[in-house]
Enzyme design. Structure first.
Site, short mmCIF file in Angstrom:
data_model
loop_
_atom_site.label_atom_id
_atom_site.label_comp_id
_atom_site.label_asym_id
_atom_site.label_seq_id
_atom_site.Cartn_x
_atom_site.Cartn_y
_atom_site.Cartn_z
N SER A 55 0.77 1.61 -2.04
CA SER A 55 1.23 0.48 -2.80
C SER A 55 0.25 -0.55 -2.40
O SER A 55 -0.72 -0.36 -1.58
CB SER A 55 2.52 0.00 -2.86
OG SER A 55 3.44 1.11 -3.49
N HIS A 57 -2.26 -1.81 -4.80
CA HIS A 57 -3.33 -1.53 -5.75
C HIS A 57 -3.13 -1.94 -7.02
O HIS A 57 -3.69 -1.67 -7.99
CB HIS A 57 -3.73 -0.30 -5.33
CG HIS A 57 -4.19 0.19 -4.02
ND1 HIS A 57 -4.97 -0.58 -3.33
CD2 HIS A 57 -3.99 1.18 -3.30
CE1 HIS A 57 -5.07 0.06 -2.12
NE2 HIS A 57 -4.26 1.22 -2.18
N ASP A 110 -3.47 11.01 1.47
CA ASP A 110 -3.11 11.42 0.15
C ASP A 110 -3.35 12.85 -0.05
O ASP A 110 -2.42 13.73 -0.38
CB ASP A 110 -3.76 10.50 -0.80
CG ASP A 110 -3.27 8.86 -0.64
OD1 ASP A 110 -2.45 8.64 -1.33
OD2 ASP A 110 -4.15 8.33 0.33
N HIS A 219 -8.62 -0.82 1.17
CA HIS A 219 -7.49 -1.21 2.21
C HIS A 219 -8.24 -2.06 3.02
O HIS A 219 -7.91 -2.06 4.36
CB HIS A 219 -7.19 0.28 2.80
CG HIS A 219 -6.67 1.29 1.88
ND1 HIS A 219 -7.51 2.23 1.33
CD2 HIS A 219 -5.53 1.66 1.31
CE1 HIS A 219 -6.81 3.09 0.51
NE2 HIS A 219 -5.67 2.58 0.26
#
Lengths: 331, 331
Positions: A55, A57, A110, A219
């Site tokens: 989260s 973004h 991811d 990030h």
């Protein structure tokens, strides 16, 4: 740190609840798996498209669930990959006989979560394919990545496969389209300030009052270099100078141009960047056929922007033009 | 100051050029008068709707020109009313035989410019009416205002009269609708940080690291009071505590709820505020029938948000539901 929050640990669930309450006719929130899905998914006649990521973004990806885009998004906590079992449960819940397409920005955490979830889903008999997005030209390998990072260009992959899925395209066809769009999409970003994750409570990195980070990741990962602040004209030279030769984009090309805000930059400044980039591309013989200005993939409250180019052809342009309905809107 | 700009004096023209380049099929930019208008305006069969204001509030108003919304926007420089002669020239250029409706947020400088432009246009034989918007409950009279200020609630007035104008409503009918919507619309905002005007190069006011401004104006005008930072739940209590009793909104009412970002606040935090407000209204018996989350009327890069309620009836809801097409979008 001054943010509109209660408990930092509840940042993601409270945001997801807000999204669901604002869109009761179209979206469903499943708190158990941090999951937002379309109220009419899964459908037997349509491949299910799921994207997950950390989260922070937004609107990517929980606010891009809807007709013509994602069937579901399963976000992790701020800047953290979703837990593997959440991805697995989301896949199970939304599996269609036509299959499931998982979209993943290329970050190690991811990839790991989605790879394992794919294996487990396949063991259950679900047809699953995964597509990795890696549009950021800034650096090879990075803090959380082997290879290139996936950033705002993921929008174009989502939009294209989302449109194709609505017309009944099968899973292999969606993979072909997604890989094609990813292969002609290039992005680079610039940070004016760092972002502040709610749980940390202070900026993620230090940037002096006259410094910018060229090629920043979403990030806060380092980019190509630190530089002194420079005027918007020179910022666009930096971005085009990295993005254009990478594909390369060339005179005669027709492109989509996206200026994406990273969360803390006002729309006015994004349009200033857009106008400059549009004219500088025209001067190189590159025609902007479609324009995208706003927030597509952010980094919390970071002041900054990224520039994305997509080389258009008739197929891609038709898919980008197709209608879509998602939560993010001013109407 | 780190912004995406070249020369602060060119901030507004460069932004307007960017908007026009991004929307070549629908918008026209007239540099001489800072003017953005619809490519198909004026039309003989439709009242022309124009809004002007200082710049720095984007998307208001230059990015809300389009079908079902404004015919034109004529912005001034950052936080400065448009010059009277620009308003006059805009009115002259876009005059329709059905008349011209001028929408103005209630600030002294804007009123003066629009009042004089109306007089001069009427002397030319143009039928003109002006509608003032004053939805901000925070304070009576303010730095630049006698009476209440016009803030993000202006969106609902624009949307309603814009929809009615598309169906051929005459000038008197549009004034009736606009006044009606304004009369049931109430807003209040909170700043977490000050904004930095490009020409000033430093924050417009001082706010300590643990302070917020309750009831802030969209030009950084003082609100009701300074307070220590508080959690999102308490922020919503402050905002609803001011907005709900002002109309008053009451149990049984159906409302539109808008959480508007002031420019530097990420969408994630806006949805946190939205979810809390939605539930607290429900607890008071007030039903949210329509939801609006995003940036509608900003204050440059200010971190902050405002909450707007509109009491709905069938007429207003139908006008808010009508389609509209403006520059601000993610597609």
């Amino acid at each position: 740190m001054k943010k509109f929050i209660n408990d930092p640990q509840q940042f993601v669930p409270e945001m997801l609840k807000g999204i669901a309450l604002a869109n009761p006719a179209t979206l469903v929130y499943v708190p158990k798996y941090n999951l937002i899905h379309r109220i009419d998914s899964p459908r037997d006649d349509k491949v299910t498209i799921i994207q997950g990521s950390g989260s922070g973004h937004e609107p990517a990806h929980v606010m891009t669930v809807g007709k013509g885009m994602l069937d579901a998004a399963c976000p992790g906590d701020i800047f953290a990959a979703p837990p593997m079992d959440y991805v697995y449960e989301t896949t199970k819940l939304l599996a269609s006989p036509k299959g499931v397409l998982l979209l993943v920005n290329n970050y190690t955490g991811d990839r790991m979560a989605f790879d394992m979830a794919q294996e487990m889903s396949e063991a259950d008999g679900v047809k699953v394919k995964t597509l990795f997005i890696n549009d950021d030209v800034s650096v090879e390998d990075s803090t959380y990545t082997v290879g290139r990072r996936g950033v705002a260009g993921n929008f174009f992959v989502m939009k294209a496969v989302g449109a194709a899925a609505e017309t009944g395209a099968d899973l292999d066809e969606l993979v072909r389209i997604g890989e094609k769009v990813n292969s002609v999409t290039r992005t680079m970003g610039i940070a004016l300030t760092a972002c502040t994750p709610p749980s940390k409570g202070s900026p993620l990195f230090e940037l002096a009052d006259d410094e910018i980070e060229i090629g920043v990741g979403i990030h806060g990962e380092p980019g190509r270099r630190r530089a002194k602040w420079m005027p918007a004209n020179e910022i666009i030279d930096e971005l085009l100078g990295a993005v254009v030769p990478d594909l390369p984009f060339a005179s005669g090309d027709r492109v989509a141009l996206m200026i994406n805000g990273l969360g803390g930059t006002p729309t006015s400044e994004l349009y200033i960047l857009y106008g400059i980039a549009h004219e500088k591309l025209a001067a190189q013989g590159i025609t902007v056929g479609r324009s995208y200005v706003g927030e597509y993939c952010t980094s919390l409250d970071m002041a900054g922007a990224s520039l994305t180019l997509v080389r258009l052809d008739d197929e891609i342009e038709r898919l980008l033009e197709a209608p879509a309905e998602v939560a993010v809107r001013i109407f």
